[in-house]
Design a protein around this motif. Structure first.
Motif, PDB file in Angstrom:
ATOM      1  N   ASN A   6       0.974  -1.212  -0.156  1.00  0.00           N
ATOM      2  CA  ASN A   6       0.010  -0.020  -0.145  1.00  0.00           C
ATOM      3  C   ASN A   6       0.788   1.062  -0.229  1.00  0.00           C
ATOM      4  N   ARG A   9       1.036   3.322  -3.378  1.00  0.00           N
ATOM      5  CA  ARG A   9      -0.212   3.902  -3.898  1.00  0.00           C
ATOM      6  C   ARG A   9      -0.824   4.803  -2.719  1.00  0.00           C
ATOM      7  N   ASP A  10      -1.606   5.982  -3.350  1.00  0.00           N
ATOM      8  CA  ASP A  10      -2.006   6.829  -2.310  1.00  0.00           C
ATOM      9  C   ASP A  10      -3.428   6.008  -1.519  1.00  0.00           C
ATOM     10  N   HIS A  11      -3.447   6.078  -0.260  1.00  0.00           N
ATOM     11  CA  HIS A  11      -4.647   5.500   0.391  1.00  0.00           C
ATOM     12  C   HIS A  11      -4.982   6.170   1.621  1.00  0.00           C
ATOM     13  N   GLU A  97      -8.130   2.756  -1.714  1.00  0.00           N
ATOM     14  CA  GLU A  97      -7.396   3.442  -2.864  1.00  0.00           C
ATOM     15  C   GLU A  97      -8.169   3.499  -3.922  1.00  0.00           C
ATOM     16  N   ILE A 103      -6.706  10.202  -4.697  1.00  0.00           N
ATOM     17  CA  ILE A 103      -7.601   9.799  -3.486  1.00  0.00           C
ATOM     18  C   ILE A 103      -8.145  11.100  -2.753  1.00  0.00           C
TER      19      ILE A 103
END
Length: 115
Positions: A6, A9-11, A97, A103
């Motif tokens: 994760n 990735r933007d989350h 995400e 996001i």
């Protein structure tokens, strides 16, 4: 679906914490991660910091996250449950995400949905 980190990735990650003995809600931690270097952590209620049992699997083909249905935009929603090392708390993790990367536009909707 192949396993991946994760961190790439933007989350937005919601961790709802409950007392293991009473199942009483103790608090929520919200972690917002946006590349390249933005990370924000917000605690709501009486969220207790504590060491927890690692949710990571040594098998790279198996993820402990379950993908569940999400009605918000193009987001992917994943869920996992783990327990503190001292067995005092159980945590329900929900992670959102966007496979397309952005996001930010969903932050308000997600906080509304999860709190």
């Amino acid at each position: 679906m192949a396993a991946y980190s994760n961190r790439r990735r933007d989350h937005i990650h919601f961790i709802k914490q409950y007392n293991m003995e009473t199942c009483e809600y103790t608090g929520t931690r919200i972690v917002i991660f946006i590349k390249p270097k933005y990370k924000s952590i917000h605690d709501i209620g009486d969220f207790q910091k504590h060491p927890y049992k690692s949710p990571k699997s040594k098998n790279h083909n198996k993820s402990l996250w379950k993908v569940i249905h999400c009605d918000i935009g193009e987001l992917i929603k994943k869920e996992m449950i783990n327990v503190s090392e001292d067995n005092k708390y159980i945590m329900r993790h929900v992670l959102y995400e966007n496979p397309k990367g952005n996001i930010k536009e969903y932050i308000r909707d997600l906080i509304s949905e999860e709190t």
